[in-house]
Design a protein around this motif. Structure first.
Motif, PDB file in Angstrom:
ATOM      1  N   GLY A   1       0.761  -1.241   0.000  1.00 48.45           N
ATOM      2  CA  GLY A   1       0.000   0.000   0.000  1.00 48.45           C
ATOM      3  C   GLY A   1       0.792   1.292   0.000  1.00 48.45           C
ATOM      4  N   PHE A   2       2.111   1.218  -0.173  1.00 50.70           N
ATOM      5  CA  PHE A   2       2.921   2.436  -0.198  1.00 50.70           C
ATOM      6  C   PHE A   2       2.936   3.010  -1.607  1.00 50.70           C
ATOM      7  N   ASN A   3       2.949   4.353  -1.707  1.00 47.81           N
ATOM      8  CA  ASN A   3       3.009   4.972  -3.026  1.00 47.81           C
ATOM      9  C   ASN A   3       4.340   5.658  -3.295  1.00 47.81           C
ATOM     10  N   SER A   4       5.242   5.615  -2.308  1.00 45.13           N
ATOM     11  CA  SER A   4       6.574   6.189  -2.532  1.00 45.13           C
ATOM     12  C   SER A   4       7.585   5.547  -1.600  1.00 45.13           C
ATOM     13  N   ILE A   5       8.843   5.629  -2.024  1.00 46.35           N
ATOM     14  CA  ILE A   5       9.964   5.139  -1.219  1.00 46.35           C
ATOM     15  C   ILE A   5      10.959   6.277  -1.097  1.00 46.35           C
ATOM     16  N   LYS A   6      11.433   6.481   0.125  1.00 44.61           N
ATOM     17  CA  LYS A   6      12.518   7.428   0.361  1.00 44.61           C
ATOM     18  C   LYS A   6      13.775   6.639   0.718  1.00 44.61           C
ATOM     19  N   VAL A   7      14.917   7.190   0.362  1.00 39.41           N
ATOM     20  CA  VAL A   7      16.204   6.566   0.679  1.00 39.41           C
ATOM     21  C   VAL A   7      17.240   7.669   0.780  1.00 39.41           C
ATOM     22  N   LYS A   8      18.256   7.455   1.596  1.00 38.66           N
ATOM     23  CA  LYS A   8      19.369   8.393   1.704  1.00 38.66           C
ATOM     24  C   LYS A   8      20.661   7.662   1.355  1.00 38.66           C
ATOM     25  N   SER A   9      21.585   8.388   0.741  1.00 44.23           N
ATOM     26  CA  SER A   9      22.908   7.847   0.470  1.00 44.23           C
ATOM     27  C   SER A   9      23.916   8.980   0.565  1.00 44.23           C
ATOM     28  N   MET A  10      25.184   8.637   0.462  1.00 40.88           N
ATOM     29  CA  MET A  10      26.248   9.625   0.621  1.00 40.88           C
ATOM     30  C   MET A  10      27.110   9.710  -0.632  1.00 40.88           C
TER      31      MET A  10
ATOM     32  N   MET B   1      25.937   3.708  -5.701  1.00 37.91           N
ATOM     33  CA  MET B   1      24.564   3.734  -5.175  1.00 37.91           C
ATOM     34  C   MET B   1      23.815   4.955  -5.704  1.00 37.91           C
ATOM     35  N   LEU B   2      24.456   6.105  -5.700  1.00 35.20           N
ATOM     36  CA  LEU B   2      23.821   7.324  -6.216  1.00 35.20           C
ATOM     37  C   LEU B   2      23.429   7.142  -7.675  1.00 35.20           C
ATOM     38  N   GLN B   3      24.328   6.574  -8.464  1.00 34.74           N
ATOM     39  CA  GLN B   3      24.058   6.354  -9.885  1.00 34.74           C
ATOM     40  C   GLN B   3      22.909   5.374 -10.089  1.00 34.74           C
ATOM     41  N   MET B   4      22.887   4.305  -9.296  1.00 35.06           N
ATOM     42  CA  MET B   4      21.815   3.323  -9.420  1.00 35.06           C
ATOM     43  C   MET B   4      20.470   3.965  -9.082  1.00 35.06           C
ATOM     44  N   LEU B   5      20.425   4.764  -8.028  1.00 36.13           N
ATOM     45  CA  LEU B   5      19.166   5.400  -7.638  1.00 36.13           C
ATOM     46  C   LEU B   5      18.647   6.314  -8.747  1.00 36.13           C
ATOM     47  N   ILE B   6      19.512   7.172  -9.262  1.00 32.77           N
ATOM     48  CA  ILE B   6      19.092   8.103 -10.316  1.00 32.77           C
ATOM     49  C   ILE B   6      18.653   7.346 -11.561  1.00 32.77           C
TER      50      ILE B   6
ATOM     51  N   ILE C   1      16.224  13.436  -6.390  1.00 32.23           N
ATOM     52  CA  ILE C   1      16.764  14.104  -5.205  1.00 32.23           C
ATOM     53  C   ILE C   1      15.683  14.995  -4.610  1.00 32.23           C
ATOM     54  N   CYS C   2      15.472  14.865  -3.295  1.00 38.05           N
ATOM     55  CA  CYS C   2      14.451  15.671  -2.627  1.00 38.05           C
ATOM     56  C   CYS C   2      14.971  16.330  -1.354  1.00 38.05           C
ATOM     57  N   GLY C   3      16.249  16.109  -1.012  1.00 35.86           N
ATOM     58  CA  GLY C   3      16.773  16.741   0.185  1.00 35.86           C
ATOM     59  C   GLY C   3      18.253  16.476   0.381  1.00 35.86           C
ATOM     60  N   TYR C   4      18.807  17.214   1.344  1.00 37.19           N
ATOM     61  CA  TYR C   4      20.232  17.117   1.665  1.00 37.19           C
ATOM     62  C   TYR C   4      20.394  17.291   3.166  1.00 37.19           C
ATOM     63  N   GLU C   5      21.180  16.419   3.769  1.00 27.78           N
ATOM     64  CA  GLU C   5      21.444  16.451   5.207  1.00 27.78           C
ATOM     65  C   GLU C   5      22.930  16.727   5.409  1.00 27.78           C
ATOM     66  N   ASN C   6      23.258  17.918   5.875  1.00 29.27           N
ATOM     67  CA  ASN C   6      24.654  18.321   6.072  1.00 29.27           C
ATOM     68  C   ASN C   6      25.186  17.703   7.366  1.00 29.27           C
TER      69      ASN C   6
ATOM     70  N   GLU D   1      19.070  12.858  -0.012  1.00 30.26           N
ATOM     71  CA  GLU D   1      17.808  12.141   0.128  1.00 30.26           C
ATOM     72  C   GLU D   1      17.116  12.046  -1.226  1.00 30.26           C
ATOM     73  N   PHE D   2      16.576  10.861  -1.498  1.00 29.43           N
ATOM     74  CA  PHE D   2      15.892  10.577  -2.753  1.00 29.43           C
ATOM     75  C   PHE D   2      14.467  10.102  -2.474  1.00 29.43           C
ATOM     76  N   ILE D   3      13.610  10.278  -3.457  1.00 26.93           N
ATOM     77  CA  ILE D   3      12.253   9.731  -3.393  1.00 26.93           C
ATOM     78  C   ILE D   3      11.894   9.151  -4.761  1.00 26.93           C
ATOM     79  N   LYS D   4      11.119   8.083  -4.726  1.00 26.56           N
ATOM     80  CA  LYS D   4      10.564   7.517  -5.954  1.00 26.56           C
ATOM     81  C   LYS D   4       9.077   7.275  -5.708  1.00 26.56           C
ATOM     82  N   PHE D   5       8.270   7.813  -6.622  1.00 24.79           N
ATOM     83  CA  PHE D   5       6.842   7.578  -6.561  1.00 24.79           C
ATOM     84  C   PHE D   5       6.532   6.291  -7.301  1.00 24.79           C
TER      85      PHE D   5
END
Length: 147
Positions: free
Chosen positions: A98-107, A113-118, A124-129, A139-143
């Motif tokens: 029942g989820f409509n999106s997934i969030k994930v964080k990487s460095m 990992m960044l390349q695979m996600l994109i 990209i939906c955020g950045y944590e300094n 931070e990434f999101i996929k609908f």
């Protein structure tokens, strides 16, 4: 022998973590158990010759989104698309639950990992300094589309 993918246990995750140099033994059973406690969660594992070689762990966020928290693949199996297969399985599990999106964080220190996600449709939906470029998180999101 082919890879097998399916549900797993905290013990399976710990077996893979012990052979995954990026984690340096910072994750233990208690941390995993506490993070998943009382949440709709999933532990998915890839096996080769009956031994766990990769995993993805995720759980429901308070806002109803699914968070792909932790994943890893033993270095010897990384060129076999194990992480991609686990990602697809996790996305399917999330839709089925029942989820409509997934969030994930990487460095930045994990460019594969960044390349695979994109490449897999995550945006990209955020950045944590966290004080340094290498340790800061993207931070990434996929609908997700129902299947």
């Amino acid at each position: 022998m082919k890879y097998q993918f399916g549900s797993g246990t905290v013990s399976d995750v710990l077996d893979v973590l012990a052979l995954t140099p990026e984690f340096e033994n910072v994750i233990c059973a208690d941390i995993i158990g506490n993070r998943l406690a009382g949440r709709n969660s999933s532990i998915l594992v890839a096996r080769y010759e009956a031994k766990p070689v990769g995993f993805k762990v995720g759980y429901e966020l308070p806002d109803g989104q699914f968070y792909s928290w932790l994943g890893g693949v033993i270095p010897e199996h990384r060129q076999m698309k194990v992480a991609s297969q686990l990602r697809l399985l996790q996305e399917s599990w999330a839709v089925g639950n029942g989820f409509n999106s997934i969030k994930v964080k990487s460095m930045n220190q994990f460019p594969a990992m960044l390349q695979m996600l994109i490449a897999s449709g995550y945006q990209i939906c955020g950045y944590e300094n966290n004080g340094s470029i290498a340790e800061s998180k993207i931070e990434f999101i996929k609908f997700l589309q129902p299947q």
